[in-house]
Structures are given as structure tokens and as C-alpha cells.
Design an enzyme around this catalytic site. Structure first.
Site, short mmCIF file in Angstrom:
data_model
loop_
_atom_site.label_atom_id
_atom_site.label_comp_id
_atom_site.label_asym_id
_atom_site.label_seq_id
_atom_site.Cartn_x
_atom_site.Cartn_y
_atom_site.Cartn_z
N GLU A 54 -15.57 -20.50 -2.86
CA GLU A 54 -16.49 -19.38 -3.01
C GLU A 54 -17.66 -19.36 -2.03
OE1 GLU A 54 -17.35 -18.61 -7.15
OE2 GLU A 54 -15.38 -17.71 -7.06
N PHE A 109 -9.00 -13.52 -6.14
CA PHE A 109 -10.41 -13.43 -5.74
C PHE A 109 -11.33 -13.02 -6.90
CE2 PHE A 109 -7.71 -11.78 -2.18
CZ PHE A 109 -7.61 -12.99 -1.51
N THR A 162 5.19 9.29 9.76
CA THR A 162 3.91 8.60 9.49
C THR A 162 2.82 9.55 9.00
OG1 THR A 162 3.22 8.76 11.79
CG2 THR A 162 4.37 6.74 11.14
N CYS A 189 0.81 -1.22 0.00
CA CYS A 189 0.00 0.00 0.00
C CYS A 189 0.84 1.28 0.00
CB CYS A 189 -0.93 0.01 1.21
SG CYS A 189 -0.07 0.23 2.78
N CYS A 233 -1.00 -1.69 5.65
CA CYS A 233 -1.26 -3.12 5.46
C CYS A 233 -0.29 -4.03 6.20
CB CYS A 233 -1.27 -3.47 3.97
SG CYS A 233 0.35 -3.48 3.19
N LEU A 283 10.08 19.21 10.09
CA LEU A 283 10.88 18.44 11.04
C LEU A 283 10.28 17.04 11.07
CD1 LEU A 283 12.96 18.06 13.24
CD2 LEU A 283 11.37 19.07 14.86
C1 LIG Z 1 -1.50 3.73 8.86
C2 LIG Z 1 -1.65 4.84 9.87
C3 LIG Z 1 -2.67 4.77 10.79
C4 LIG Z 1 -2.82 5.79 11.73
N1 LIG Z 1 -3.85 5.71 12.62
C5 LIG Z 1 -4.02 6.70 13.53
C6 LIG Z 1 -5.08 6.67 14.46
O1 LIG Z 1 -5.90 5.76 14.48
N2 LIG Z 1 -5.20 7.71 15.34
C7 LIG Z 1 -4.31 8.73 15.36
O2 LIG Z 1 -4.43 9.61 16.19
N3 LIG Z 1 -3.31 8.80 14.48
C8 LIG Z 1 -3.15 7.80 13.57
N4 LIG Z 1 -2.13 7.89 12.68
C9 LIG Z 1 -1.32 9.10 12.64
C10 LIG Z 1 -0.07 9.02 13.46
O3 LIG Z 1 -0.35 8.91 14.82
C11 LIG Z 1 0.66 10.30 13.21
O4 LIG Z 1 1.01 10.29 11.86
C12 LIG Z 1 1.92 10.41 14.03
O5 LIG Z 1 1.63 10.51 15.37
C13 LIG Z 1 2.74 11.59 13.57
O6 LIG Z 1 4.00 11.51 14.17
P1 LIG Z 1 5.32 11.41 13.30
O7 LIG Z 1 6.45 11.48 14.21
O8 LIG Z 1 5.28 10.24 12.41
O9 LIG Z 1 5.17 12.73 12.45
P2 LIG Z 1 5.89 13.14 11.12
O10 LIG Z 1 5.18 12.55 9.95
O11 LIG Z 1 7.34 12.90 11.19
O12 LIG Z 1 5.58 14.70 11.17
C14 LIG Z 1 4.28 15.18 11.17
C15 LIG Z 1 4.25 16.70 11.23
O13 LIG Z 1 4.60 17.15 12.53
C16 LIG Z 1 5.72 18.00 12.49
N5 LIG Z 1 6.53 17.69 13.68
C17 LIG Z 1 6.71 16.47 14.21
N6 LIG Z 1 7.40 16.58 15.36
C18 LIG Z 1 7.65 17.88 15.53
C19 LIG Z 1 8.31 18.62 16.56
N7 LIG Z 1 8.83 18.02 17.60
N8 LIG Z 1 8.36 19.95 16.44
C20 LIG Z 1 7.84 20.58 15.36
N9 LIG Z 1 7.20 19.94 14.38
C21 LIG Z 1 7.11 18.60 14.46
C22 LIG Z 1 6.40 17.69 11.20
O14 LIG Z 1 7.16 18.75 10.74
C23 LIG Z 1 5.22 17.38 10.31
O15 LIG Z 1 4.66 18.53 9.82
C24 LIG Z 1 -1.93 6.89 11.73
C25 LIG Z 1 -0.89 6.95 10.80
C26 LIG Z 1 -0.75 5.94 9.87
C27 LIG Z 1 0.34 6.01 8.86
S1 FES Z 2 3.29 -1.49 2.09
FE1 FES Z 2 1.51 -1.47 3.28
S2 FES Z 2 2.29 -0.94 5.20
FE2 FES Z 2 3.99 -0.73 3.94
#
Ligand SMILES: Cc1cc2nc3c(=O)[nH]c(=O)nc-3n(C[C@H](O)[C@H](O)[C@H](O)COP(=O)(O)OP(=O)(O)OC[C@H]3O[C@@H](n4cnc5c(N)ncnc54)[C@H](O)[C@@H]3O)c2cc1C
Ligand code: FES
Ligand code: FES
Length: 1218
Positions: free
Chosen positions: A1150, A696, A226, A10, A15, A221
């Protein structure tokens, strides 16, 4: 490096197919920490100093398997195998951290790994062996392992689905060591990486980061990636410069204080959860209410892998109101610590911090350093709520954080904070409501006033992205009601003069628990392990996209029309350039429409229009005591095979020859279409289909068009061309199961006998016919299911609309045809309160279907009776009544259906097959056949049958004679028959030699045959039954034979949120004499779980302009582990024979999809119970799938009625039912 074991399903973390283990040395804890992560979101530059282990790293068939790989394979947890490496790596990481996990640990670990084939039970069974927990057979209280019943006396018939004898023990000392060179903590320095489009800087330390952020304030940053990652991978967002914050220790620091905890913004959600759990244990319940609420949310937020990567800071700063943490953190009055070149400042997290969707009050040069989360104080109560499309691993539709503080020793509100996410572009505070309720007593009056105020204050605009405005509004009020109840209960315990809550109201408070599925199976036969299971578990199995790139290879990507309903004139200036450079001119055509209802209005139907009829409808209706009219709409379904569609087309450079490595279920059709497109003979085109990562039905027709496009490019350029669809494009282009609408009129007697039923089936075929007319025929041919309705008429009309054309999907119209007649039975039963299914069932020894095909319902009735007995149906109906009487906000329902499913194609010529059997001089055998292996175990069964004829080594392949297309249920049998034919021919040739040299080994025999010039090559052919239907006369043997079964499911619904839980399912299936019960049980469970999706959570949404909105796993939810009933019992009917099929086995792939409808009808029953109690009509419109939204809105109550229809603003809907 050419490691292809890790799969790509995906690209957005949705996934789990790409799961790998990342290990890092933590200098503070002085230990190596292991995390499962999704590789698709893990930037390579972030791995500096980390060790990555992929599935290839832990074991292989060539050296030594890892126990995780062995056990998933032996437990039959790998069908198509595409999800298997991800499953293996999730489990492996768990065991690295905890060699003796609990079943709950396993459940949590695998929550983010989707599997579209197995139904999860075998995977869990295999992995549970690491916990020292034995599976108890619920039906007889015995351990499965001890249950050795079998229905015949063959000594090699097994009573267990898999045996753990001789499996490799888990020996942590054998695990890969962490590279010693990474153990040292080097002084940090700034790292820069320059890619083609992106520059990446990892700052040396916090100071450096602050400086960089001041200098490049527009650069994001990135920490867990995610939020940023999916946008870059899937939406094409480009950040020329990225600053990485993952290596800054200050961002990951955790400090406990007297009145709270300070959590570094870069702490992952997994770390946060562990820290909070520790806090809860140490602080006790009163001080840790905020932490409890947060942990409850974190438990179902995303998946383990995502929680390992995602950070708390990123969650807040993504400013996405569907993210769950901000509402609860704001309610808890958390403080944000912010740093920049200008110094440090603090902000109290509230709704004002969020300025717009995706925007906050943080300046671009600022960094969120840490978050203070306070302990809860005495007389303070905090709760978090969320409701999502799927209970786990799904964004919330609405989330909420609520906190109330009381004056000491009283129920007078001192302070109240209510925050909602998912009701607008930003976090919303019910400021006015909270202000008005302050100073009031926490009693029913407060509830009434509060609800009224919230109703007025929280406005969900009808144009809000995602739609569902009425449902979201109902959730807003329902959450407040739940909070009111929770707090009331607490106050009661503190004895501050509250009235007692009615006991039946307490049901509003019990959240559904996700449990590990337990199962009982009593199989018969030889449960041989899937022939390629070990290769799949080690990542060695090759899928089309694992084939290394060919020299000079090009990549083709699709440009889709942005206006689905328009004539397309394509001016492609540079064919190889990306999609945005393709210039498309649209020419409007009128009228355009997408829905079945609109097609009926415009009388837009494909030919042929079909009809089947028996008896005399008019007479039947005349004699009936009651006439009932109604309709049922059933939404479509996306295949969501884990491997998306694609191929590699390689020109051979000689006489126009072309080789295709293609994920096709119908290689012959692909070959034909490519030949016609290129104007070359079929014999110049070779299609190779080694295996599919699931099909499928979705890889029958559409892949041929894709192949033609890629082949044309290859032909024109003379270079190899690869085409791999992204998940979103795959969903958009290839479409899936057709939506159906059944309109019916039924006449029945007071005693429940149905005398007449007249049903018109409409399907949405989309813009071309594809397989829709066959699908409609199958629906009509199944419209009697197991019922002898003397006067029965069905019309079938395929609607022509302007959507992408729908296509084949497991069950092929059967589930739709069956569900609509079951709906008729359900409604009649609901009205007359009698066992209507029993009353109307075919029971005579010899019966005729409505198309006059003779059959015996004997085994269907046996399945039905056994299912009633094994599910303890009668007794449970009584328990459910009692449960419902004592629980006002939770209701249960139960439903049981029989099944009669036709096997074979009603078009006789499809029922043929061929195989080529070659014996080599070394004694090995190669069987080439036209079936495709896509998880159903066609090769495994073929080997088993061959072994019966003459055991030897073998290697089936699907490369030649592809004259048939594989559809899971019948193909296996066809292949087995033609293979048997070929093998028998060879055995007959060898017979004289065997007699002459009885002492010869197989190899000696083969060499001798060669020397005597006996041909060691034979073709096998299977002609199949002569099926056909005369549609004018409603007459014909449409099927070779019928597979029977019965299924009973019980569910519980939450009337306030629409959430539901599958409690238990019992299936009795007649598979004849199973050749391989493990594969058959796997097919039954896998099919059933696809049915769970079809009938409950898989909802495709289209915009009013006909654009598919639900693309990819973040918006389209297939069943995950949390959707499997904790009790799933599959029983194979004993002593059932099938004279028509090979070794008496039956087509099985099926039929079980239809069993998912038991959940739909059980949910309907539960809703009816709620409505009955509230004095509402028990007849109410309800369509499939039974989503949380539909369940909630059907459980009408004071909260849903607060937004009466006359106050609703008429606007363009967000989504339409097509
Ligand atoms: C498959 C999937 C399922 C998800 N399901 C849920 C869910 O059910 N519920 C939910 O609440 N969330 C969900 N999320 C979202 C996930 O919780 C957030 O994407 C995550 O918490 C973001 O954190 P990160 O460190 O990955 O952010 P990043 O992607 O690294 O950054 C996100 C943003 O925040 C900024 N940033 C991050 N840290 C800082 C900092 N310290 N200071 C200044 N700016 C900063 C970055 O610049 C950017 O703009 C899901 C995400 C995915 C991919
Ligand atoms: S390819 Fe689906 S989670 Fe990475
Ligand atoms: S085996 Fe899990 S997706 Fe096919």
C-alpha cells in the site's frame, strides 16, 4: 471451444486484455501477414480466410512454453495475470513480424496493453531480452545482471531480479505454421451469415458491394469495426444488416503518384503509417511535410492493435471531431474518391463535408473508395497538433491541422488553412481568420492579429460535451502559437528576412518523446517467480469467469438507477428480461447533493466524527511568525482492476447448500452477507476464491452485495447464476477511492520550523458509510507523516452525499492523509524557500506520533538521505533552475517526500488469521488460508516460507477458514505467520521421527508418521498485535509497525498544452529483509504507478446530476506504458530489520501509492516556475489530479487571459468536483 486464455476487460478495444494474433495470406505481396488485434472488436464473420492464434496456441506448461510466455513470467511481469495473455500475444505478434525488435518496437507494441498491477517495468525488462539490449544500472553504470550486492550473507540470496540463464531461445522455426488450406487465393464470392439479430454480408467484389449498398443503403459498411463495434458492444446499438468491406482489394490499394499518394479507404492505420514512412524516406523533408505531420499523429493515435484494425476511411466517415485525422487531412487539401451505383465523384475534404456529429455529406448508398493525399509543395508548411488526457492511447481533447503556403522566396502568406477538431460537434475551419491573414507577412503582428481573430472566431460552447471549454479555447490559441513558431523557424532557415526567435521560445516546439522505461534495482533476497506466473502467461490460470457454464445456468445483469440520488421503487415484471424492460418508478427526495462542499453546507456527515490532537494549537499559532491558510482537494480514483467484479452462484440442491465462485477479497464477509440475505447459516455457503484479476480494495465490500443478488436468484430458481459486470457497470456501481478535501491553517517560524497545524479532512463517503470511517481514521492517523509538528490537530468528517458509496482502495486513506500534510509542507517551503521537510522531520532515536505511538524514525531518515543521494537531488535542483531559465514554454520541477506508513489494522481484531496445513501421504502439502491471491504473490511467499521450514511440493488454496480479508499490505504477513505456526506444529510432531530416521526422505518420513498415527493436519493461528486507538484521548498504538521510504520525481511540463512528462523517479523503500525482492519491487512499482494515475491523469467526472460520466477506458485513463518515467529506480533499503514481522520483512503493497504525489508537487513546482517568470503569484489553487487541463490553465498567459472571467457565460457546468 472453451479457450479461456484470452481475457475480457472492457469490450471496447481500450485495454488490450483480449489481444490475439490474426494472420492472413496476402496474394499481392504473396506472403502471410500477422496482426495483433483486440478480439472484443473483431467480428467473427470478418475472420473468414484468416488464422487466429490465441495465447493457448503458442505454448503451454503441459507441452512447451513459448519464450515470450517464459520471459514475462520469469521477469516477474505477471502479478494478477489478467493482462498477461494480452501482453504475451502483442509481443508474440511483434516477434512473428520481426524476430529482432528494437526497444522502440516493443514500446509501440505494448502501448495498448494496460496493466494495473506491475507498473510495466518488469514486462519491458522481460521482453527487452529479445532485443539483445542489456539493462544498465544508472546508479553505478553497471549492468543489472552484474550487480550482485546483497545485504546479508545467505548464499541463496540473489542480486538480480531475474536471470535469463537457461531461458528458451527464440526459434522462429518452431512457430505455428499458417494453415496451408488458407494459402490459396480462391475466387471471391458473396458470403452471408445469419445470426440471431444480425445478418452479415461480405460482398464478392467492389461491384457487388456497390450494388448491395444501393439496395441496403441504411446498412453500415463495416471495415475495421472500431467505431461501430464499441457502439454495438457497449451501447446496445443493433444493425440488423451489416455489409463488410474488409475483403475488397480496391479498398486497400495504395498508389503513389507524381504529386501524392492515393490510399484505399479500407487501409488500416498501421499500413497507412508504414506507407507514409516509406514516402518520407523516399521524398525527402520538403515534399513529405504532410506525411510527417500524419505520422506524428498516427504515432499516438489509439494503440497498435486498434491501428491494425481501424481504417483511414472509417476514421473520416465516423465524423467524430475527436478523431484526429480529418483536421490534418482537410488542411492538406485531400480529395475523397466516392463511388456508388450512380458512378464516381470526388469531394475535397473540408469542414463542409461534416454535416453534424457522426454525419457526413456522403449519401447512404455511397462508398468512400480512396483518399488522395498530396505531397507538400515548396513554400508550404504543414503541422498537426493534438492534446489528450494521456499522451498515447487516448482520444484528443482538441486536435488541429494547419497549413500555410508562402509566395516564393518571401514570408508573405499566400494561403492559410486552419482546422480544429474537438471544439464543436463537427470539424471547424477558422475560415475568417485564414482569410484575414492572407497576404500578410508572417511576423509578430500576424501572430497578434491571428490570435485575436481566432479568439473571436472559434467558439467553444460551455455546454459542449466533455466540458473544458476554457481549456479547449486555450489549446486553440496555443496550437496556433506553436504553428507560428514552427513556421517562423523554417522561414529563418530559408533566410527570408525573419527576426531571430528568442532561444528560450524554441522550447515550445520540442514534443515530449515517449521512451522505454529504464530501471535500476539493487535487490536482496530470493526473487522467486510468482507461483502461478507460467499458468497466467499461458492462459491456463483460471479466474471466476473462466469456469465453464453449469447446466441450466442463468445470467444475471444489473439494472442501475438512472437518477443516482433518488428513492427507488422497483417494479420488476420479468426478472430475467433485459434492463430496458424493467420498470422503475422514482420518487424525488430533496435536497439532493453530491459534493463535499454541499455536504458541508448541509452539515451532512456520517458518525463517528473523529479528532486527533497533540500539543496546544493556540499557543503554537501565537508563537508563529507566519500563519498560512489553504486547502487541497484530491479527487477520487477508480480501482480499474482488469477483471471486473462477478461470481457464479451454484445451488447444490441439498439442504440449501450454496457454492460461490467469487472474485472477493473478503470471502468471509461475502459468506456472511449472502447467509443473512438468504436466511441460511454461513456453514451452508462455501466461497471459492482461486485468484483475482486485481482487487486493490475494490473487491472487499461491493462484491458481497452482488453475491447476495446472484445468490438470491440462484436460490429462488434452483439454477446456477452467473454475474459478470461490464466495465461501465462496474465503474458505476462499485465506486472507488473517496475524494478528500483538506482545509488547513499552519503557523511557522522564519527558520522554517512548523509550530502548529490544524487540518480538517472531509471525505466524500457517498450514500452509505461502507469503509469510509476507517478510511478517514487512517487519513488522520497519517497526518503527521514524518514530521514532528509539536502542535497538531486533525478533524475527520465523512460527508454523506447522494453518490454511490465510496469504498476501500489501496492505501486506504493513507495517501489522502499524507498528501494533505505534504501540501502544507510544500506551501510553507514555497514561501520561505527553505528545506522545510528536512527541518521538521522526526529525527530523535525515539519519537512519538501524534497519537502517542512510540517509533524510531531511524530508517525513515536513512531512506530520505539515501533518496537525496541516489537521486542527486541537490545537483538536479540546480540543473532544473538552469533549464527553466533557458526555456520559456517548458518548465521542470522536482519534488522529494519522506514516508512513514502504519502497517496493520488500527482495529485489533482484524489483525488475526488462520491457516490449515495438511500433509498428504505422497509428501505433498496443501495449505488453505484466508488470504486471496490477487497478484501480490501471497502464495509464492507462503511457499518460500514453507520451504524454509521443510521443502516439499505444495499447493496453497483459499477455500476455507476465511476469517480475514485481504488487503495487500499486511495480509501476506498474517498468512505467513499463521502458516508458519501450523507448519511448526507439524514439524514438532515429526521431529522425533526425523531424529530416529535421519536418512529418510520427506515422503518416507510422512508415510512413517502416518503409520505411527501422527496427525498430519494442523491449524495455524496468528493473533496479531493488540492495536487500538482511544479517540477521546488521541492515544493509542494504531499500528503494528511502520514502513518507511522516500521518493523523488522530476517532471517537465509544456506550458502551452498542459502536457507533462515524468522524467525520472527514485524510490528508496524500507521493506525490512525482503523475502522476495522481485515481488516487493513489483509491489513498489505497481503501487507507485497507481499513484501516478491518482495524482496526474485519473480524473473521474460527474455530471451536475451526480451521474458518473467517465466510465470505461475510453474516458477514464489509467497509466499506460507512456506514463512510466524513462528512469524509474527502486532501491530497497539495506540492513533494515523489522523484529515484528516474519523473517524481518515489511508490508509493502500500500505505501508506495502515495509516492505518486511527488509528480503532483513537482508539476506544481514547474507551474510556479512558469508563473514566476511571467510575474504572477506563485501561490495558486491547484488540485489533484494534475491533469493537462489544470496544468495549462495554471500556467496563465496571454492566451488564457483572452477569455477573462467577466466574459464567461454562466451555464450549468459539464462536470462537478465531488
Ligand atoms: C480504443 C480506441 C481508441 C481510439 N483512439 C483514437 C484516437 O486516438 N484518434 C483517432 O482519430 N481515432 C481513434 N479511434 C477511432 C478509430 O481510429 C476509428 O474508429 C477508425 O479509424 C474507424 O475505422 P473502422 O474501419 O474501424 O470503421 P468502422 O467502425 O468499420 O466504420 C465506421 C463508420 O464508417 C463507415 N465506413 C467505413 N469505411 C467506409 C467506406 N469505405 N465507405 C463508406 N462508409 C464507410 C461505416 O459505415 C461506419 O459508419 C479509436 C478507436 C478505439 C476503439
Ligand atoms: S476487452 Fe479490452 S480491449 Fe478487448
Ligand atoms: S498483472 Fe497486469 S493487470 Fe494484473
Amino acid at each position: 471451444v472453451g479457450l479461456t486464455g484470452t481475457k475480457y476487460g472492457c469490450g471496447g478495444g481500450g485495454c488490450g486484455a483480449c489481444t490475439v494474433m490474426v494472420s492472413r495470406y496476402d496474394p499481392i505481396q504473396e506472403t502471410v501477414l500477422h496482426w495483433s488485434v483486440t478480439a472484443c472488436l473483431q467480428p467473427i464473420c470478418s475472420l473468414h480466410g484468416a488464422a487466429v492464434v490465441t495465447v493457448e496456441g503458442i505454448g503451454s506448461t503441459k507441452t512447451k512454453l513459448h519464450p515470450v510466455q517464459e520471459r514475462i513470467a520469469k521477469a516477474h511481469g505477471s502479478q494478477c495475470g489478467f493482462c498477461t495473455p494480452g501482453m504475451v500475444m502483442s509481443m508474440y505478434t511483434l516477434l512473428r513480424n520481426n524476430p529482432q525488435p528494437t526497444t522502440e518496437d516493443i514500446r509501440e507494441t505494448l502501448g495498448g496493453n494496460l496493466c494495473r498491477c506491475t507498473g510495466y517495468r518488469p514486462i519491458i525488462d522481460g521482453f527487452k531480452t529479445f532485443c539483445n539490449v542489456r539493462t544498465v544500472n544508472s546508479s553505478n553504470g553497471k549492468c543489472c545482471m552484474e550487480n550482485s550486492n546483497s545485504h546479508n550473507n545467505e548464499s541463496d540470496i540473489s542480486g538480480e531480479l531475474f536471470s535469463m540463464d537457461n531461458v528458451l531461445p527464440l526459434d522462429p522455426t518452431q512457430d505455428l505454421i499458417f494453415p496451408p488450406e488458407l494459402l490459396v487465393s480462391k475466387p471471391s464470392e458473396r458470403l452471408c451469415f445469419q445470426g440471431e439479430k444480425v445478418r452479415w454480408i461480405s460482398p464478392a467484389d467492389l461491384k457487388d458491394l456497390i450494388k448491395l449498398k444501393a439496395e441496403y443503403s441504411n446498412a453500415p459498411l463495416l471495415v475495421g469495426n472500431t467505431t461501430i463495434g464499441p457502439k454495438m458492444n457497449l451501447k446496445g446499438t443493433v444493425h440488423p444488416l451489416v455489409l463488410y468491406g474488409g475483403s475488397i482489394p480496391e479498398l486497400r490499394t495504395i498508389k503513389w503518384r507524381n504529386n501524392g499518394v492515393t490510399v484505399g479507404a479500407g487501409c488500416s492505420l498501421s499500413v497507412l503509417k508504414d506507407v507514409l514512412l516509406q514516402g518520407i524516406e523516399e521524398l525527402g523533408p520538403e515534399k513529405s511535410r504532410v506525411y510527417q505531420a500524419l505520422v506524428q499523429t498516427l504515432q499516438c493515435l489509439a494503440s497498435k492493435q486498434i491501428r491494425n484494425m481501424a481504417t483511414i476511411g472509417g476514421n473520416i466517415l465516423s465524423a467524430n471531431p475527436k478523431y484526429d485525422l480529418s483536421s490534418i487531412l482537410a488542411a492538406a487539401e485531400c480529395t475523397l474518391h466516392i463511388v456508388s451505383n450512380d458512378g464516381a465523384r470526388e469531394i475535397c475534404l473540408s469542414e463542409e463535408f461534416f454535416t453534424d456529429f457522426g454525419k457526413t455529406a456522403l449519401r447512404p448508398d455511397e462508398i468512400l473508395l480512396a483518399i488522395d493525399i498530396p505531397h507538400s509543395r515548396p513554400w508550404e508548411f504543414v503541422s498537426a497538433f493534438r492534446q489528450a488526457q494521456r499522451r498515447e492511447f487516448s482520444f484528443s481533447i482538441v486536435n488541429s491541422g494547419m497549413r500555410v503556403t508562402f509566395r516564393h522566396d518571401s514570408n508573405v502568406v499566400e494561403n492559410l488553412d486552419i482546422f480544429y477538431g474537438g471544439v464543436g460537434p463537427t470539424l471547424v475551419k477558422a475560415r475568417h481568420t485564414c482569410k484575414e491573414l492572407m497576404g500578410r507577412k508572417w511576423d509578430e503582428k500576424l501572430l497578434v492579429v491571428g490570435t485575436q481573430l481566432l479568439e473571436e472566431e472559434i467558439y467553444v460552447p460551455p455546454t459542449a460535451p466533455g466540458g473544458q471549454e476554457e481549456y479547449r479555447k486555450a489549446l486553440v490559441l496555443s496550437f496556433f502559437f506553436k504553428f507560428y513558431m514552427q513556421v517562423t523557424l523554417e522561414l529563418q532557415q530559408k533566410e527570408v528576412g525573419m527576426n531571430d526567435l528568442p532561444l528560450e521560445y524554441l522550447s515550445a516546439l520540442k514534443p515530449f518523446k515517449n521512451e522505454v522505461p529504464q530501471s535500476s534495482n539493487d535487490p536482496v533476497g530470493r526473487p522467486n517467480v510468482h507461483q502461478a506466473a507460467l499458468q497466467q502467461a499461458t492462459g491456463e490460470a483460471v479466474y471466476y469467469d473462466d469456469i465453464p457454464s453449469v447446466k441450466g445456468e442463468l445470467f444475471v445483469s444489473m439494472v442501475t438507477s438512472t437518477r443516482a440520488h433518488l428513492l427507488l421503487l422497483l417494479n420488476q415484471e420479468q426478472a430475467k428480461r433485459a434492463a430496458e424492460q424493467v420498470d422503475i418508478t422514482y420518487e424525488d427526495i430533496q435536497p439532493v447533493f453530491f459534493t463535499i462542499e454541499e455536504a458541508i453546507e448541509h452539515q451532512s456527515f456520517f458518525d463517528p466524527k473523529r479528532k486527533l490532537e497533540r500539543g496546544n494549537l493556540e499557543e503554537g499559532f501565537e508563537k508563529a511568525d507566519h500563519i498560512l491558510e489553504g486547502e487541497l482537494y484530491m479527487g477520487g480514483q477508480e480501482h480499474f482492476y482488469m477483471e471486473t467484479q462477478g461470481l457464479i452462484a451454484i445451488p447444490k440442491g441439498e439442504a440449501g447448500e450454496l457454492e460461490l465462485y467469487v472474485a472477493s477479497q473478503h470471502a468471509a464477509y461475502t459468506q456472511e452477507v449472502v447467509g443473512i440475505t438468504l436466511g441460511i447459516d454461513s456453514n451452508k455457503i462455501t466461497c471459492h476464491v482461486k485468484r483475482l484479476g486485481g482487487g486493490f480494495g475494490g473487491k472487499v465490500m461491493k462484491i458481497a452485495s452482488l453475491s447476495a443478488i446472484a445468490a438470491t436468484a440462484a436460490y429462488k430458481t434452483g439454477r446456477a447464476v452467473r454475474c459478470v459486470l461490464e466495465r461501465e457497470d462496474d465503474m458505476l456501481i462499485t465506486s472507488g477511492r473517496s475524494p478528500f478535501l483538506g482545509k488547513y491553517k499552519v503557523g511557522y517560524l522564519n527558520d522554517g520550523t512548523i509550530l502548529a497545524a490544524d487540518i480538517t479532512y472531509y471525505s466524500n463517503g457517498g450514500c452509505t458509510l461502507d469503509e469510509s470511517s476507517f478510511i478517514m481514521e487512517k487519513a488522520l492517523l497519517h497526518m503527521d507523516n514524518g514530521y514532528k509538528i509539536p502542535n497538531l490537530r486533525g478533524h475527520g468528517l465523512v460527508c454523506k452525499t447522494y453518490l454511490p458509496s465510496y469504498t476501500a482502495f489501496r492505501g486506504f486513506g493513507g495517501p489522502q492523509g499524507l498528501t494533505i500534510i505534504e501540501s502544507v509542507l510544500h506551501e510553507v517551503a514555497a514561501r520561505c524557500g527553505l528545506p522545510v521537510r528536512d527541518i521538521n522531520m522526526y529525527k530523535d532515536e525515539k519519537c512519538y506520533t501524534h497519537h502517542k505511538q512510540l517509533f524510531s524514525p531511524h530508517d525513515m531518515v536513512r531512506c530520505w538521505n539515501e533518496c537525496l543521494e541516489k537521486s542527486d537531488y541537490t545537483h538536479r535542483c540546480l540543473s532544473i533552475k538552469q533549464f527553466n531559465a533557458h526555456n520559456h514554454w517548458k518548465k521542470r520541477g522536482i519534488s522529494i517526500v519522506p514516508l512513514k506508513f502504519g502497517i496493520g489494522f488500527s482495529k485489533g481484531f482484524y489483525n488475526q488469521g488462520a491457516a490449515l496445513v495438511n500433509i498428504y501421504k505422497d509428501g505433498s502439502v496443501l495449505i488453505s488460508h484466508g488470504g486471496t491471491e490477487m497478484g501480490q504473490g501471497i502464495n509464492t511467499k507462503a511457499i518460500q516460507v514453507f520451504q524454509c521450514l521443510r521443502s516439499t511440493s505444495r499447493r496453497p488454496a483459499q477455500e476455507t477458514c476465511p476469517i480475514i480479508y485481504t488487503n495487500v499490505f499486511f495480509m501476506t504477513e498474517i498468512i505467513l505467520f499463521c502458516m508458519k505456526d501450523g507448519c511448526e506444529k507439524l514439524m514438532r510432531r515429526l521431529e522425533p521421527l526425523i531424529k530416529k530416521h535421519p536418512q529418510f526422505t520427506w515422503q518416507q518420513l510422512v508415510v512413517e508418521a502416518y503409520c505411527q498415527k501422527i496427525s498430519l493436519s494442523a491449524t495455524g493461528f496468528f493473533m496479531g498485535p493488540h492495536t487500538s486507538v482511544d479517540w477521546e484521548k488521541s492515544d493509542g498504538n494504531a499500528y503494528y509497525y511502520f514502513t518507511f521510504g522516500a521518493c523523488c520525481s522530476e517532471v517537465e511540463i509544456d506550458c502551452l498544452t498542459g502536457d507533462h512528462k515524468n522524467i525520472r523517479t527514485d524510490i528508496v523503500m524500507d521493506v525490512g529483509r525482503s523475502i522476495n525482492p522481485a515481488l516487493d519491487v513489483g509491489q513498489v512499482e505497481g503501487g507507485f504507478v497507481q499513484g501516478i494515475g491518482l495524482y496526474t491523469i485519473e480524473e473521474l467526472q460527474f455530471s451536475p446530476e451526480g451521474v458518473l460520466l467517465t466510465r470505461g477506458p475510453s474516458r477514464y485513463k489509467i497509466p499506460a506504458l507512456c506514463d512510466i518515467p524513462p528512469q524509474l529506480n527502486v532501491h530497497l533499503l539495506r540492513n533494515a530489520d523489522n523484529p515484528h514481522a516474519i523473517y524481518s520483512s515489511k508490508g509493502i503493497g500500500e505505501p508506495p501509492v502515495f509516492f505518486g504525489c511527488t509528480l503532483f508537487f513537482a508539476i506544481k513546482e514547474a507551474i510556479a516556475a512558469a508563473r514566476r517568470e511571467r510575474g504572477l503569484s506563485e501561490s495558486f489553487p491547484f488540485s489533484s489530479p494534475a491533469t493537462a487541463e489544470k496544468i495549462r490553465m495554471a500556467c496563465e498567459d496571454c492566451f488564457t487571459r483572452m477569455n477573462p472571467p467577466d466574459r464567461k457565460v454562466k451555464t450549468k457546468p459539464w462536470a462537478i468536483n465531488v
